[in-house]
Design a protein around this motif. Structure first.
Motif, PDB file in Angstrom:
ATOM      1  N   GLY A  57       0.918  -1.145   0.080  1.00  0.00           N
ATOM      2  CA  GLY A  57      -0.014  -0.049   0.042  1.00  0.00           C
ATOM      3  C   GLY A  57       0.693   1.187  -0.121  1.00  0.00           C
ATOM      4  N   SER A 104       2.277   1.688  -3.294  1.00  0.00           N
ATOM      5  CA  SER A 104       1.368   2.004  -4.457  1.00  0.00           C
ATOM      6  C   SER A 104       1.009   3.522  -4.094  1.00  0.00           C
ATOM      7  N   LEU A 105       1.119   4.267  -3.175  1.00  0.00           N
ATOM      8  CA  LEU A 105       1.016   5.422  -2.736  1.00  0.00           C
ATOM      9  C   LEU A 105       2.146   6.492  -3.476  1.00  0.00           C
ATOM     10  N   ARG A 137      -4.346   9.556  -4.272  1.00  0.00           N
ATOM     11  CA  ARG A 137      -3.939   8.165  -4.392  1.00  0.00           C
ATOM     12  C   ARG A 137      -4.395   7.044  -3.267  1.00  0.00           C
ATOM     13  N   ALA A 190      -6.171   3.084  -3.236  1.00  0.00           N
ATOM     14  CA  ALA A 190      -5.646   1.984  -2.412  1.00  0.00           C
ATOM     15  C   ALA A 190      -6.496   1.352  -1.557  1.00  0.00           C
ATOM     16  N   LEU A 193      -4.866  -5.539  -4.657  1.00  0.00           N
ATOM     17  CA  LEU A 193      -4.072  -4.287  -4.625  1.00  0.00           C
ATOM     18  C   LEU A 193      -2.707  -4.540  -5.472  1.00  0.00           C
ATOM     19  N   VAL A 253      -1.855  -2.301  -8.772  1.00  0.00           N
ATOM     20  CA  VAL A 253      -0.587  -1.594  -8.988  1.00  0.00           C
ATOM     21  C   VAL A 253       0.020  -1.970 -10.314  1.00  0.00           C
TER      22      VAL A 253
END
Length: 348
Positions: free
Chosen positions: A41, A44-45, A78, A82, A311, A315
Motif C-alpha cells: 500500500g 502504491s501511494l 492516491r 488503494a 491491491l 498496482v
C-alpha cells in the motif's frame, strides 16, 4: 481430562460462553499478509507520474510532511484508490469463501456461478434503462440483480428437494451466459455515449474513485462483515453435511439464506462501485486455504489474501495503463485452468 491432539498447533480463545481455536499457522500467515498489504500500500501511494519515496508517503499520511503537493497526491488522489482495492478485495474474497463453503466446491464462486453477472445486469438496467448513475441507485440495482439471479439459479438447481453443488455451478454458468447476452443486447440497442460509458465501467476499474464513494462502501462493509462472522460457525458445520449440521442444532435453511444474501450483497457492493472484477472471489479463498493448510471456511485469511491480490493487481494495472479487471481476468483465467486441471486429476 487428557488433551486432544488436533494435528496442528492452535491457540485457544475464551471469552465468557464463547470459545474457539485458531491455528498458529493461520496467525502467522495473517500477520505476514498484513505486513505485505501495508508495504504494498505504501509503495502504491508513491507510484505515479510524480513518484514519491516511502518516507514522503508516510510523512504525508502522518501529517508530518509540510509539502502541500505531496499531501494532495497521497491523501486526496492516491489513498482512496488503494483503500478501495483493499476493501473490494476483502468483499470479493469473503463472498467467494461463502459460496465455496456453501457449494463445497472450489469452483463455487460468484463470478463463476453467475451472481456477479446478475449484479452487473442490475446496474446495466439502472444505467441504460432507468438512466440513473448514482452510487446508491447502482448499489440497490446490483443487490436486486444478484439476489434475483441467485434465486433463479437456486430454483433451477433443486432436484428432489435438495440442491447439489455441481448442478448449482452448471446452472449458474448457464444463467450467467444468458445474462451476459442480455447485457450485450442492452448496450447495442442503447445510446452510443451511455453504452460506451457502461462498457468502460464494465471492465472493472478503480480509477477516479474518491473519498465520496469510499466511505459509504466501507460503512456497508463494516455492517456486513460481522453478520458473516456470526454465521461462519454454522457454515463450517454445514460443510459436514446438512444432516450432521441439523444434529448439531444448526438451522440450515436460515444459515444458507443469510449466507447467500450476504455473499450476493458483498459482490454487489464491489460491482456498484468499481464494476465487475472477476476471479478474486475464486482465487483468494483457495490461496488462503493452501497457505494456512486449512480444510474449511477461512474468512480472515481469505479476506487478507483478497486484499493483497487486488491491491497488487491494481498496482500492475496502473503501470500498464489497463483497468484492474483486465489484469484479474488475465491472471485469474490462468488460475482457473490450473484449478480445473487439478480437479480433473483428483477425480481420475
Amino acid at each position: 481430562m487428557s488433551a486432544i491432539d488436533l494435528g496442528y498447533r492452535a491457540v485457544v480463545l475464551r471469552r465468557g460462553p464463547v470459545s474457539g481455536l485458531i491455528g498458529v499457522r493461520s496467525i502467522v500467515v495473517c500477520g505476514i499478509l498484513v505486513v505485505l498489504i501495508l508495504g504494498l500500500g505504501i509503495a502504491s501511494l508513491g507510484i505515479g507520474t510524480y513518484p514519491l519515496s516511502p518516507a514522503q508517503v508516510v510523512g504525508a499520511l502522518l501529517g508530518t510532511d509540510d509539502d502541500t503537493r505531496t499531501r494532495l497526491l497521497v491523501v486526496t488522489w492516491r489513498l482512496p484508490r488503494a483503500l478501495f482495492a483493499i476493501a473490494c478485495g476483502v468483499a470479493l474474497a469473503v463472498s467467494g469463501a461463502i459460496f465455496q463453503s456453501l457449494t463445497r466446491n472450489p469452483l463455487g464462486s460468484p463470478d463463476i456461478i453467475g451472481f456477479s453477472t446478475g449484479s452487473y445486469t442490475g446496474v446495466v438496467l439502472m444505467t441504460l434503462v432507468v438512466g440513473s448513475t448514482g452510487y446508491l441507485d447502482r448499489a440497490a440495482a446490483a443487490v436486486v440483480g444478484g439476489c434475483v439471479t441467485a434465486a433463479i439459479v437456486y430454483l433451477l438447481s433443486v432436484s428432489r428437494g435438495t440442491v447439489r453443488s455441481f448442478r448449482l455451478i452448471i446452472m449458474g454458468i448457464g444463467v450467467g451466459a444468458l445474462l451476459g447476452s442480455l447485457n450485450s443486447a442492452l448496450m447495442i440497442s442503447s445510446d452510443v455515449d451511455a453504452a460506451m460509458l457502461t462498457a468502460v465501467w464494465a471492465a472493472g476499474s478503480l480509477y477516479g474513485l474518491s473519498h465520496a464513494q469510499l466511505w459509504p462502501m466501507v460503512a456497508l462493509l463494516v455492517v456486513m462483515l460481522p453478520v458473516v462472522a456470526f454465521i461462519a460457525p454454522g457454515l463450517r458445520q454445514l460443510e459436514l453435511g446438512d444432516d450432521a449440521a441439523h444434529g448439531l442444532g444448526v438451522r440450515a435453511r436460515r444459515v444458507q439464506a443469510t449466507a447467500v444474501i450476504m455473499g450476493v450483497a458483498l459482490t454487489a457492493l464491489v460491482t456498484a462501485a468499481a464494476g465487475p472484477i472477476s476471479f478474486i472471489a475464486l482465487a483468494a479463498p483457495q490461496v488462503a486455504r493452501r497457505l494456512t493448510r486449512g480444510s474449511g471456511l477461512e474468512l480472515v485469511p481469505s479476506a487478507l489474501v483478497g486484499a493483497f491480490l487486488l491491491l497488487a493487481s491494481d498496482v500492475l494495472a496502473a503501470q500498464l495503463g489497463f483497468p484492474v479487471g483486465i489484469v484479474t481476468v488475465s491472471v485469474g483465467g490462468a488460475y482457473l485452468v490450473w484449478l480445473l486441471a487439478a480437479e480433473y486429476r483428483k477425480r481420475t
